[in-house]
Write a protein that holds these residues in place. Structure first.
Motif, PDB file in Angstrom:
ATOM      1  N   GLU A  91      51.151  33.567  84.319  1.00 27.06           N
ATOM      2  CA  GLU A  91      50.632  33.025  85.570  1.00 27.06           C
ATOM      3  C   GLU A  91      51.028  31.558  85.688  1.00 27.06           C
ATOM      4  N   PRO A  92      50.863  30.962  86.885  1.00 26.67           N
ATOM      5  CA  PRO A  92      51.249  29.566  87.066  1.00 26.67           C
ATOM      6  C   PRO A  92      50.641  28.654  86.010  1.00 26.67           C
ATOM      7  N   GLY A  93      51.482  27.787  85.476  1.00 27.14           N
ATOM      8  CA  GLY A  93      51.063  26.862  84.422  1.00 27.14           C
ATOM      9  C   GLY A  93      51.551  27.249  83.050  1.00 27.14           C
ATOM     10  N   ASP A  94      51.975  28.500  82.896  1.00 27.83           N
ATOM     11  CA  ASP A  94      52.474  28.965  81.598  1.00 27.83           C
ATOM     12  C   ASP A  94      53.923  28.530  81.394  1.00 27.83           C
ATOM     13  N   PHE A  95      54.307  28.383  80.126  1.00 28.30           N
ATOM     14  CA  PHE A  95      55.702  28.183  79.753  1.00 28.30           C
ATOM     15  C   PHE A  95      56.191  29.440  79.063  1.00 28.30           C
ATOM     16  N   VAL A  96      57.325  29.969  79.516  1.00 26.26           N
ATOM     17  CA  VAL A  96      57.821  31.234  78.972  1.00 26.26           C
ATOM     18  C   VAL A  96      59.334  31.151  78.738  1.00 26.26           C
ATOM     19  N   ASP A  97      59.796  31.917  77.737  1.00 27.23           N
ATOM     20  CA  ASP A  97      61.229  32.088  77.522  1.00 27.23           C
ATOM     21  C   ASP A  97      61.676  33.306  78.318  1.00 27.23           C
ATOM     22  N   LEU A  98      62.739  33.150  79.088  1.00 27.38           N
ATOM     23  CA  LEU A  98      63.174  34.224  79.970  1.00 27.38           C
ATOM     24  C   LEU A  98      64.639  34.565  79.730  1.00 27.38           C
ATOM     25  N   GLU A  99      64.913  35.856  79.652  1.00 27.76           N
ATOM     26  CA  GLU A  99      66.291  36.318  79.631  1.00 27.76           C
ATOM     27  C   GLU A  99      66.689  36.659  81.062  1.00 27.76           C
ATOM     28  N   VAL A 100      67.751  36.036  81.537  1.00 32.75           N
ATOM     29  CA  VAL A 100      68.191  36.248  82.914  1.00 32.75           C
ATOM     30  C   VAL A 100      68.903  37.584  82.999  1.00 32.75           C
ATOM     31  N   ALA A 101      68.357  38.477  83.831  1.00 29.53           N
ATOM     32  CA  ALA A 101      68.864  39.853  83.896  1.00 29.53           C
ATOM     33  C   ALA A 101      69.717  40.110  85.136  1.00 29.53           C
TER      34      ALA A 101
END
Length: 417
Positions: free
Chosen positions: A395-405
């Motif tokens: 949710e807004p405010g979180d930091f996440v690692d994302l793999e661009v798909a």
């Protein structure tokens, strides 16, 4: 400042996007009027549910194009069937909703009023660091409302930033007519010093620097690029509006900088940062712009390849010197805008395509999107959408690692890893 009229058709999502468009326009000093006949610009947020709706949208676009100076068309039909408006020869620009506020500003600076204070909008803190500017652009009416630069002390702005962070801000947006000349009224450009001190505040947050004209940035480009390289809190993102690739046109615009100064800023950031986003603006169809001038702008666009580009057709603002110039025909402006917008889409699409398959670490979830999605920003402020966000518990405010798909022209899709 522009008077705008906006019409929204269709679903809740469209209404939400129109609200965001209006919020950004109000933040920039523009105001809404009751009808297109009173407006400088009209905005049509379209729907495309059934064929009858499409016909209604085309008819309404044609009407609005005749009733106002500039028409911006966005929404579902604009993005899915933009060619329909072009085939109908509607005199309007088809844009993603996120591009509309910048297009409406006509290349002008945002308007920060003397009593502007920081505000918290969700997890985004908006921090006006100064009022006014040092420019005297011939096409801009904003200067009449704001005057010369007035820079509060660094300590005052740092305390305001700290208060926003303590109140829950995860993204601080530094704003002003021209952030690059912060401190010029006191004899020293000190944006780089301000950013260093804000980044030293305790907490986990990101900072985005708002519009900085090339002239102001040029004198501190080495120091500024070094601050970006040293602080992970700063999005590696610079918005430096060049407006034209012709020094002749820049002179008529009274833009203060020349093309080579803009290029030197870009080269300095290229040397300092491995991965960053250049944002710039072009005004096409300025009254003195020749075919050769336009060709120079096209060449500069291809040379520097900014990943975020605002293309605006020149529109006269009352009381400005440029309003007294004999303008170019609407067809010329339309054709030049179309040519530049096509190259723009090519450049931006390529930038997002290059991200596919990569993992972008510590992306900030900035706000909710539509249909259980969230909008995230990576380290270079590029937008990555995560669908089915509730399944991942983000949710807004979180930091996440994302793999661009996957990607679209103006954003990418990512999955948490």
């Amino acid at each position: 400042m522009a008077r705008y009229h906006i019409e929204t058709y269709g679903c809740t999502s469209n209404r939400g996007e129109s609200r965001e468009i209006e919020r950004r326009l109000r933040d920039a000093g523009h105001y809404r009027v009751d009808g297109p006949d009173e407006a400088d610009v009209a905005i049509l947020n379209t729907c495309t549910v059934v064929e009858k709706t499409e016909r209604n949208m085309l008819r309404r676009a044609e009407e609005l194009s005749e009733e106002t100076a500039d028409l911006f068309i966005t929404g579902c039909m604009a993005l899915a069937q933009g060619e329909e408006f072009r085939a109908a020869d509607v005199d309007g620009q088809v844009l993603h909703w996120d591009e509309v506020p910048e297009a409406v500003t006509n290349g002008e600076c945002p308007t920060t009023t003397p009593d502007a204070e920081p505000i918290l909008d969700g997890v985004v803190g908006i921090l006006p660091i100064a009022r006014g500017c040092m420019s005297d652009c011939s096409y801009c009416i904003t200067k009449q409302a704001t005057g010369k630069i007035d820079s509060p002390p660094i300590e005052e702005n740092v305390e305001k930033a700290r208060a926003l962070i303590h109140a829950g801000a995860k993204e601080i947006r530094i704003t002003g007519q021209d952030t690059g000349v912060y401190g010029w009224d006191e004899g020293e450009r000190k944006l780089h010093r301000l950013l260093s001190e804000i980044c030293a505040i305790e907490g986990d947050f990101r900072v985005r620097v708002g519009m900085a004209n090339p002239k102001g940035v040029h004198g501190i480009r080495e120091e500024l690029a070094a601050v970006f390289a040293e602080n992970e809190e700063l999005y590696d993102f610079l918005h430096a509006p060049v407006q034209s690739g012709s020094n002749d046109v820049l002179g008529d615009m009274r833009r203060q900088h020349q093309v080579d100064e803009y290029v030197e800023v870009v080269e300095t950031f290229d040397d300092a940062l491995d991965y960053w986003t250049l944002s710039t603006d072009f005004i096409v169809g300025f009254p003195t712009e020749t075919d050769r001038d336009h060709a120079q702008s096209m060449a500069l666009l291809r040379e520097t390849r900014p990943e975020k580009i605002n293309v605006t057709r020149f529109s006269k603002r009352p009381g400005t010197d440029a309003a007294e110039m004999k303008g170019l025909g609407g067809t010329v402006k339309k054709e030049r805008s179309k040519e530049m917008s096509e190259v723009k889409r090519e450049i931006v699409r390529e930038a997002y395509a290059d991200m596919v398959g990569e993992v972008r670490e510590d992306c900030l979830v900035v706000e909710e999107g539509t249909a259980d999605s969230v909008k995230c920003r990576d380290s270079a402020y590029r937008q990555v959408i995560v669908q089915n966000a509730s399944e991942y518990g983000i949710e807004p405010g979180d930091f996440v690692d994302l793999e661009v798909a996957a990607h679209e022209t103006m954003y990418a899709f990512g999955e948490p890893v």
